[in-house]
Structure formats: C-alpha cells, structure tokens
Motif scaffolding. Structure first.
Motif, short mmCIF file in Angstrom:
data_model
loop_
_atom_site.label_atom_id
_atom_site.label_comp_id
_atom_site.label_asym_id
_atom_site.label_seq_id
_atom_site.Cartn_x
_atom_site.Cartn_y
_atom_site.Cartn_z
N ARG A 76 0.84 -1.21 0.00
CA ARG A 76 0.00 0.00 0.00
C ARG A 76 0.87 1.26 0.00
NH1 ARG A 76 -5.28 0.89 1.46
NH2 ARG A 76 -5.46 -1.18 2.35
N GLY A 77 1.96 1.23 0.76
CA GLY A 77 2.86 2.38 0.83
C GLY A 77 3.53 2.68 -0.50
N ILE A 78 3.88 1.65 -1.24
CA ILE A 78 4.53 1.83 -2.54
C ILE A 78 3.52 2.30 -3.58
CG2 ILE A 78 5.66 0.59 -4.45
CD1 ILE A 78 6.98 -1.19 -2.21
N ILE A 79 2.38 1.67 -3.62
CA ILE A 79 1.37 1.96 -4.64
C ILE A 79 0.63 3.26 -4.34
CG2 ILE A 79 -0.83 1.14 -5.61
CD1 ILE A 79 0.42 -1.75 -5.19
N GLY A 80 0.38 3.52 -3.06
CA GLY A 80 -0.37 4.70 -2.64
C GLY A 80 -1.78 4.31 -2.25
N SER A 81 -2.20 4.74 -1.09
CA SER A 81 -3.51 4.35 -0.55
C SER A 81 -4.67 4.68 -1.48
CB SER A 81 -3.75 5.03 0.80
OG SER A 81 -2.87 4.49 1.76
N GLU A 82 -4.56 5.79 -2.21
CA GLU A 82 -5.67 6.19 -3.07
C GLU A 82 -5.86 5.26 -4.26
OE1 GLU A 82 -2.03 8.40 -4.58
OE2 GLU A 82 -2.80 7.74 -2.64
N HIS A 83 -4.87 4.44 -4.57
CA HIS A 83 -4.95 3.52 -5.71
C HIS A 83 -4.96 2.05 -5.30
CE1 HIS A 83 -4.43 6.87 -8.38
NE2 HIS A 83 -3.32 7.21 -7.77
N PHE A 84 -4.90 1.79 -4.02
CA PHE A 84 -4.75 0.43 -3.52
C PHE A 84 -6.09 -0.06 -2.97
CE2 PHE A 84 -3.69 -2.71 -0.28
CZ PHE A 84 -2.64 -3.42 -0.83
N HIS A 85 -6.59 -1.14 -3.55
CA HIS A 85 -7.85 -1.75 -3.09
C HIS A 85 -7.53 -3.17 -2.63
CE1 HIS A 85 -9.26 1.53 -5.60
NE2 HIS A 85 -10.43 1.42 -4.99
N GLU A 86 -7.51 -3.37 -1.33
CA GLU A 86 -7.20 -4.69 -0.80
C GLU A 86 -8.45 -5.57 -0.87
OE1 GLU A 86 -5.40 -6.73 3.26
OE2 GLU A 86 -5.96 -4.63 3.28
N ILE A 87 -8.36 -6.61 -1.69
CA ILE A 87 -9.45 -7.57 -1.83
C ILE A 87 -9.01 -8.86 -1.17
CG2 ILE A 87 -10.99 -8.78 -3.43
CD1 ILE A 87 -11.13 -5.74 -3.85
N TYR A 88 -9.74 -9.26 -0.15
CA TYR A 88 -9.43 -10.52 0.54
C TYR A 88 -10.25 -11.63 -0.12
CZ TYR A 88 -9.31 -13.98 4.34
OH TYR A 88 -9.17 -15.13 5.10
N VAL A 89 -9.57 -12.51 -0.82
CA VAL A 89 -10.20 -13.66 -1.45
C VAL A 89 -10.15 -14.78 -0.42
CG1 VAL A 89 -10.15 -15.26 -3.39
CG2 VAL A 89 -9.53 -12.86 -3.73
N SER A 90 -11.26 -14.99 0.25
CA SER A 90 -11.35 -15.91 1.37
C SER A 90 -11.68 -17.33 0.88
CB SER A 90 -12.44 -15.44 2.33
OG SER A 90 -12.62 -16.36 3.38
N CYS A 91 -10.87 -18.27 1.34
CA CYS A 91 -11.07 -19.67 0.99
C CYS A 91 -10.32 -20.52 2.00
CB CYS A 91 -10.56 -19.93 -0.43
SG CYS A 91 -11.01 -21.55 -1.07
#
Length: 168
Positions: A76-91
């Motif tokens: 997130r720090g490298i990409i930037g919070s405004e462009h980072f969408h954390e998607i948790y693919v739960s399985c």
C-alpha cells in the motif's frame, strides 16, 4: 479470477494488466523463496511493478498471497492508498488444497517448497479489507462480478473511464 476481471475490463477497452504471483516467481522473482525476507522482497518488487503500470495508465490487478499485515502495508505504501484496493479472497486451506491447479500445495507437502502459506507458514486475514470475496461459496464469474461492482465506482466515479486507474 484476476483474468476474468481483466477480460471484463478488456471488453470495456480499459487498459489492464494482471500481475500474478506465480508468474512473477517464475521470472523476475525466480531467485526468491518463501522465507520471511524473500516474501517481503517478492511483494516489494510486485508493488513497484504495479506502480509502474499504474503510472502508465493501467488498472493493475495484483494476484498474490500476501500473508501478513506488514506486507500488505508495504505494498500500500509503494502503490499509494488512493490507488490500492485490498481484496481478501477468502477460501479455506482445505479447499485451496483440493483446487491446487498449479500443484503448489503438493510441492509444499513433498518438501519441494518450504515455508508455504497455510502449511508451514501462517496467514493473517486482513482486518479491514476494501472487500472480502468468499470463493468457497461463489464461482469465479460471480466473484469477479462482485469485485467489479465494488471497485468500479471507486476507480472511475463520475468521471467514467478517463479517471485515474487503480490497483486491485
């Protein structure tokens, strides 16, 4: 699922790139294993590549097992919070092992891969992801649709396709 999302974005003529963890590990990250230090370097390199694609105007879908909050924070720090969408693919690990289309879990069980997530190395579920998708209950198409429905408004808002791209 990443490639299903890419396919949908391609139909809309939205520039898109998938960064697949296994593909990067067979190329630019082939020198890295699964030790904590190697995992950190793997995610650092992937985030830097994602940032390059983002800066070039691509929606960038990053398909990686990122097992710790520390590594997700690094990306997130490298990409930037405004462009980072954390998607948790739960399985569950048992379903992941059943699916094992790339044979990674078999390699880990046979000692070919050491420190593999879910077997010899723990996974910290994200505390507050942008979205959680349960792939045990939904198939690839439904999961991809759920991600697109959640991310598209924040990616493009009222500006349409011309808005800044992002990283999923």
């Amino acid at each position: 699922m990443a490639y299903k999302i890419k396919s949908e974005l391609d139909k809309q003529r939205i520039p898109c790139k998938v960064l697949d963890g296994d593909e990067l590990r067979s190329g630019i990250n082939a020198d890295l294993g699964f030790s904590p230090q190697d995992r950190e370097e793997n995610i650092r390199r992937a985030a830097e590549i994602a940032k390059l694609f983002l800066d070039a105007g691509f929606v960038t879908i990053c398909s990686f097992i990122t097992p710790t909050a520390k590594l997700r924070h690094l990306a997130r720090g490298i990409i930037g919070s405004e462009h980072f969408h954390e998607i948790y693919v739960s399985c569950s690990i048992s379903v992941c092992m059943q699916r094992d289309v790339k044979g990674m879990y078999n390699k880990a069980r046979n000692g070919i891969i050491k420190n593999f997530t879910g077997l010899q190395s723990a996974f910290e579920a994200p505390e507050a992801p942008f979205l959680t998708v349960n792939t045990e209950e939904n198939d690839v198409a439904a999961s991809a649709s759920e991600i697109l429905a959640a991310v598209f408004p924040s990616l493009f808002g009222q500006m349409g396709r011309e808005a800044l791209p992002s990283t999923l």
